[in-house]
Design a protein around this motif. Structure first.
Motif, mmCIF file in Angstrom:
data_model
loop_
_atom_site.group_PDB
_atom_site.id
_atom_site.type_symbol
_atom_site.label_atom_id
_atom_site.label_comp_id
_atom_site.label_asym_id
_atom_site.label_seq_id
_atom_site.Cartn_x
_atom_site.Cartn_y
_atom_site.Cartn_z
ATOM 1 N N GLY A 117 0.814 -1.210 0.000
ATOM 2 C CA GLY A 117 0.000 0.000 0.000
ATOM 3 C C GLY A 117 0.847 1.261 0.000
ATOM 4 O O GLY A 117 0.534 2.239 -0.692
ATOM 5 N N HIS A 118 1.938 1.267 0.757
ATOM 6 C CA HIS A 118 2.818 2.433 0.784
ATOM 7 C C HIS A 118 3.587 2.578 -0.530
ATOM 8 O O HIS A 118 3.847 3.703 -0.979
ATOM 9 N N CYS A 119 3.938 1.450 -1.134
ATOM 10 C CA CYS A 119 4.578 1.514 -2.461
ATOM 11 C C CYS A 119 3.625 2.112 -3.483
ATOM 12 O O CYS A 119 4.029 2.900 -4.350
ATOM 13 N N HIS A 120 2.330 1.752 -3.375
ATOM 14 C CA HIS A 120 1.332 2.331 -4.268
ATOM 15 C C HIS A 120 1.279 3.848 -4.115
ATOM 16 O O HIS A 120 1.147 4.586 -5.100
ATOM 17 N N LYS A 121 1.366 4.334 -2.886
ATOM 18 C CA LYS A 121 1.313 5.785 -2.657
ATOM 19 C C LYS A 121 2.480 6.489 -3.334
ATOM 20 O O LYS A 121 2.294 7.493 -4.034
ATOM 21 N N ALA A 122 3.694 5.964 -3.121
ATOM 22 C CA ALA A 122 4.875 6.590 -3.717
ATOM 23 C C ALA A 122 4.832 6.514 -5.233
ATOM 24 O O ALA A 122 5.142 7.484 -5.938
ATOM 25 N N ARG A 123 4.425 5.367 -5.755
ATOM 26 C CA ARG A 123 4.362 5.183 -7.210
ATOM 27 C C ARG A 123 3.274 6.056 -7.828
ATOM 28 O O ARG A 123 3.458 6.624 -8.909
ATOM 29 N N THR A 124 2.130 6.185 -7.132
ATOM 30 C CA THR A 124 1.045 7.036 -7.633
ATOM 31 C C THR A 124 1.501 8.493 -7.689
ATOM 32 O O THR A 124 1.213 9.216 -8.650
ATOM 33 N N TRP A 125 2.207 8.918 -6.645
ATOM 34 C CA TRP A 125 2.753 10.278 -6.653
ATOM 35 C C TRP A 125 3.634 10.481 -7.881
ATOM 36 O O TRP A 125 3.517 11.512 -8.565
ATOM 37 N N TYR A 126 4.498 9.532 -8.156
ATOM 38 C CA TYR A 126 5.420 9.687 -9.277
ATOM 39 C C TYR A 126 4.671 9.723 -10.607
ATOM 40 O O TYR A 126 4.941 10.563 -11.465
ATOM 41 N N GLY A 127 3.717 8.814 -10.780
ATOM 42 C CA GLY A 127 2.975 8.774 -12.036
ATOM 43 C C GLY A 127 2.144 10.022 -12.272
ATOM 44 O O GLY A 127 2.051 10.513 -13.399
ATOM 45 N N CYS A 128 1.547 10.547 -11.190
ATOM 46 C CA CYS A 128 0.656 11.697 -11.332
ATOM 47 C C CYS A 128 1.404 13.021 -11.422
ATOM 48 O O CYS A 128 1.004 13.910 -12.176
ATOM 49 N N THR A 129 2.472 13.174 -10.643
ATOM 50 C CA THR A 129 3.129 14.480 -10.561
ATOM 51 C C THR A 129 4.387 14.595 -11.421
ATOM 52 O O THR A 129 4.838 15.705 -11.697
ATOM 53 N N GLN A 130 4.948 13.463 -11.854
ATOM 54 C CA GLN A 130 6.186 13.512 -12.627
ATOM 55 C C GLN A 130 6.036 12.999 -14.060
ATOM 56 O O GLN A 130 6.730 13.464 -14.960
ATOM 57 N N LEU A 131 5.144 12.045 -14.273
ATOM 58 C CA LEU A 131 4.982 11.468 -15.611
ATOM 59 C C LEU A 131 3.785 12.038 -16.364
ATOM 60 O O LEU A 131 3.533 11.645 -17.505
ATOM 61 N N ASN A 132 3.016 12.930 -15.698
ATOM 62 C CA ASN A 132 1.915 13.620 -16.382
ATOM 63 C C ASN A 132 0.848 12.640 -16.867
ATOM 64 O O ASN A 132 0.211 12.841 -17.900
ATOM 65 N N LEU A 133 0.625 11.559 -16.116
ATOM 66 C CA LEU A 133 -0.359 10.552 -16.504
ATOM 67 C C LEU A 133 -1.748 10.978 -16.050
ATOM 68 O O LEU A 133 -1.932 11.473 -14.946
ATOM 69 N N THR A 203 -15.196 9.892 -4.141
ATOM 70 C CA THR A 203 -14.624 9.314 -2.927
ATOM 71 C C THR A 203 -13.191 8.855 -3.174
ATOM 72 O O THR A 203 -12.295 9.077 -2.347
ATOM 73 N N ALA A 204 -12.975 8.223 -4.336
ATOM 74 C CA ALA A 204 -11.639 7.734 -4.675
ATOM 75 C C ALA A 204 -10.656 8.883 -4.842
ATOM 76 O O ALA A 204 -9.477 8.758 -4.488
ATOM 77 N N ARG A 205 -11.126 10.007 -5.373
ATOM 78 C CA ARG A 205 -10.230 11.150 -5.550
ATOM 79 C C ARG A 205 -9.683 11.639 -4.218
ATOM 80 O O ARG A 205 -8.509 12.005 -4.111
ATOM 81 N N THR A 206 -10.536 11.632 -3.195
ATOM 82 C CA THR A 206 -10.081 12.037 -1.873
ATOM 83 C C THR A 206 -8.936 11.148 -1.401
ATOM 84 O O THR A 206 -7.935 11.624 -0.852
ATOM 85 N N LYS A 207 -9.045 9.840 -1.642
ATOM 86 C CA LYS A 207 -7.988 8.905 -1.256
ATOM 87 C C LYS A 207 -6.710 9.170 -2.060
ATOM 88 O O LYS A 207 -5.599 9.087 -1.518
ATOM 89 N N SER A 208 -6.859 9.487 -3.344
ATOM 90 C CA SER A 208 -5.682 9.755 -4.183
ATOM 91 C C SER A 208 -4.972 11.030 -3.743
ATOM 92 O O SER A 208 -3.740 11.092 -3.709
ATOM 93 N N VAL A 209 -5.755 12.062 -3.411
ATOM 94 C CA VAL A 209 -5.161 13.307 -2.908
ATOM 95 C C VAL A 209 -4.402 13.029 -1.621
ATOM 96 O O VAL A 209 -3.270 13.511 -1.434
ATOM 97 N N GLU A 210 -4.987 12.237 -0.745
ATOM 98 C CA GLU A 210 -4.322 11.886 0.514
ATOM 99 C C GLU A 210 -3.035 11.113 0.264
ATOM 100 O O GLU A 210 -2.027 11.306 0.956
ATOM 101 N N ALA A 211 -3.060 10.239 -0.746
ATOM 102 C CA ALA A 211 -1.859 9.463 -1.085
ATOM 103 C C ALA A 211 -0.742 10.380 -1.562
ATOM 104 O O ALA A 211 0.425 10.228 -1.161
ATOM 105 N N LEU A 212 -1.074 11.353 -2.414
ATOM 106 C CA LEU A 212 -0.064 12.288 -2.907
ATOM 107 C C LEU A 212 0.467 13.161 -1.779
ATOM 108 O O LEU A 212 1.680 13.419 -1.697
ATOM 109 N N GLU A 213 -0.424 13.597 -0.902
ATOM 110 C CA GLU A 213 0.010 14.429 0.228
ATOM 111 C C GLU A 213 0.905 13.626 1.169
ATOM 112 O O GLU A 213 1.902 14.148 1.691
ATOM 113 N N TRP A 214 0.560 12.354 1.379
ATOM 114 C CA TRP A 214 1.398 11.498 2.231
ATOM 115 C C TRP A 214 2.790 11.362 1.627
ATOM 116 O O TRP A 214 3.792 11.467 2.333
ATOM 117 N N ALA A 215 2.837 11.128 0.317
ATOM 118 C CA ALA A 215 4.147 10.969 -0.339
ATOM 119 C C ALA A 215 4.981 12.232 -0.229
ATOM 120 O O ALA A 215 6.194 12.173 0.057
#
Length: 221
Positions: A117-133, A203-215
């Protein structure tokens, strides 16, 4: 290609996502690991890789321009133990750019500790904020409840289920495909472009925002 180093804590463990080394390849098949049915049963594969297979896989993924892959390492003092890998694969460069993600821990003694789950957070941050996905996609057997929960914890939404997708332990298994929409305002608006957003995606967007903020707060880049 390999992704850059990302380090974070999971409980008392220090986890590092880092480029794999070719010398690490034997670890994927040491003491069973990827040759164990317990490990591979829900990975959609029925053959055990050899050490040579792992070297060939390393050479292949290292050269793939549309893939970012990380080894998952546990750091304990001066020791650095490889326990799996996580990746962003098949990256498209379309306007609605997307990719498929995956995570695999081949050491059962590290299962159930929240590492995936924590790997997902870090990877999601990278995909969303660095790879412009704009969208991330993944899939997991319905029997693999842990993997599905880990995906949904960072904002992946179940999209559809394929019946009889695989055959494991004498039974046909279904698999569910998931999607995560980049929660950053520009990408979110691009994806929905004025359409009504279903409640489950809000609802899922809230979780994704939290994941990016955590990262951003907890990952050393």
């Amino acid at each position: 290609m390999f992704g850059p180093i990302m380090r974070f804590a999971v409980g008392e463990l220090t986890i590092e996502l880092a480029p794999l080394k070719r010398d690490d390849m034997p670890l994927f098949v040491a003491d069973g690991s990827m040759q164990s049915h317990e490990v591979t049963r829900y990975l959609g594969r029925q053959v055990a890789p050899s050490e040579q297979c792992e070297y060939e896989w390393f050479d292949k993924v290292r050269a793939e321009a549309n893939t970012y892959l990380w080894g998952i390492y546990v750091l304990e003092g001066d020791e650095r133990t490889l326990i799996g890998n996580t990746s962003i694969n098949g990256i498209t460069r379309d306007v609605m750019s997307h990719a498929t993600t995956g995570c695999m821990i081949f050491r059962p003694d590290y299962w159930g500790k929240g590492i995936a789950g924590h790997c997902h957070k870090a990877r999601t941050w990278y995909g969303c904020t660095q790879l412009n996905l704009v969208q991330l996609r993944s899939a997991a057997y319905d029997k693999n409840v842990g993997s599905q929960k880990a995906l949904m914890s960072v904002g992946y939404v179940p999209l559809y289920t394929e019946r009889n997708f695989g055959f494991v332990d004498g039974a046909f298994l279904s698999a569910t495909s998931f999607g995560l929409v980049n929660p950053l305002q520009y990408h979110w608006n691009m994806w929905w472009h004025g359409d009504m957003v279903p409640p489950k995606f809000r609802t899922a967007r809230t979780k994704s925002v939290e994941a990016l903020e955590w990262a951003e707060a907890n990952v050393s880049f």
